[in-house]
Design an enzyme around this catalytic site. Sequence first.
Site, PDB file in Angstrom:
ATOM      1  N   LYS A 176      -1.125  -0.269   2.085  1.00  0.00           N
ATOM      2  CA  LYS A 176      -1.695  -0.761   3.338  1.00  0.00           C
ATOM      3  C   LYS A 176      -1.004  -0.079   4.499  1.00  0.00           C
ATOM      4  O   LYS A 176       0.138   0.365   4.314  1.00  0.00           O
ATOM      5  CB  LYS A 176      -1.570  -2.282   3.449  1.00  0.00           C
ATOM      6  N   TYR A 182      -0.257  -7.964   8.108  1.00  0.00           N
ATOM      7  CA  TYR A 182       0.049  -9.051   7.163  1.00  0.00           C
ATOM      8  C   TYR A 182      -0.425 -10.398   7.709  1.00  0.00           C
ATOM      9  O   TYR A 182      -0.908 -11.246   6.961  1.00  0.00           O
ATOM     10  CB  TYR A 182       1.560  -9.123   6.877  1.00  0.00           C
TER      11      TYR A 182
END
Length: 438
Positions: free
Chosen positions: A175, A260
């Site tokens: 990510k 996140y």
Amino acid sequence: MTDLTRRTLFGSAAGIAAGIGLVGPALGASLPAAGAPEQEPQSLRGTVTDGKVSLPPLHQSSEQNADAPNPMPPGKRLGIAVVGLGALALENIIPGFGETKHVRLTGLVSGDPAKARAIAAQYGVPEKNLYSYDTFDQISNNPDIDIVYIVLPNALHAEFTIRAAKAGKHVLCEKPMAATVAEAQSMVDACAQANRKLMIAYRLQYTPEHRTVIDLARSKTFGAIRMIEAVNGQNDAPNGQWRQIKALAGGGSLPDVGLYCLNAFRYITGEEPIEVTGQLTRPANDPRFREIEDISMFTLRFPSGVVANGTAGYSFHESRFLRVHAETGWFGLDPAFGYDNLTLGINRKAGMASSTDSRRFSPKSQFAHEMDAFAASLHANQEPRTPGAEGLQDMKIMAAIYQAAAGGGVVKLPPVDGLDTTRGPWPKELGAFVPTVG
Ligand code: NAD
């Protein structure tokens, strides 16, 4: 042929000890003589079914009893080649293979041959499975490699995902998925065209800690959730790393650590936001922020009415928490987004008082969980829980947050019906999830 059970071994050791004149009680003297019947009942030795060992529970059923791990034999595990040998690969991902059950490290791709050889020697990767970025496409001829795990700066994810898919390999990509929405879309398209699976490495979605938070929210254990808040920040060194270069990172704290918070808001509710706002800071004269933002603050509004408030930053002392506010209690994690020590807190009314309890789960490498989950999805021929669509949706929302922060006010997003529309099924390997709070 001699049957070398523990008893015959100890018996002969005792004989040798006596023969060479050792004093004191003979070794093994308190054990029954060789050939005596085994006293351990069969039920305590466990059973073997289809190559898997089960052991009887050691503790009462009210206590925690672990299962035997039963890893796949090395030759049957899926082989992973790690691309990019930087901090995350060397400190977390590669050591995580020590705890995997369904995958093994079989290849390395690096721009630095000496580093690749050193790491290969440490982890037993054969020299023939080492590649440079230039020779990378030759992995198509290597049957030891089933999956390519891309751990490069964000702007290189698209190129290597596309090359890996063309080489016939499944892709696990770190990510944020890419540096731009267009790159993320090209990754989804390339993997679909090559009929290869793409998983974005959202490690936290596979952890028992975050799965518990999801379960508490979705089961409405404390009533409907009303608001979620999260902070994820750290204090980066002014070292000119790729994270501080917009062309390589795609942005600052938002895509790196704010992601996140954003991803958690989406997987906790299962919904997609219909409105976002954003605010950024870029302190003048701080070399870290010549090209990228420092603080990123954003809000999301979901169709059910839940609102979420996320903040990320690169200039404050490490702080990483998540809290879900529901009608009759709050629950969350602090720390929430690190690699270990995630701690669940639950607060609720208890008579005239309010009670807070705190829980920790058995530690296991998050990267082992995540890599095994991908292998389980591939074995079942299912979409991973966090496929390319999951990463692409985050990229689109982050683009909307940047638009809002640039003066776009409240930016609207197209409504999406249903829950978890960008996610595959939970792999069976992770087990049925048992709610932890009644
Ligand atoms: P890093 O800088 O430590 O490692 C990057 C690697 O890429 C290095 O080996 C570097 O040599 C190599 N590289 C190849 N081409 C490069 C180029 N043109 N410029 C710079 N480096 C180049 O970074 P990292 O912290 O390991 O991050 C790698 C990826 O992992 C990023 O996408 C990051 O967002 C992601 N990440 C994820 C987590 C997580 O918890 N899942 C944590 C940290 C990083």
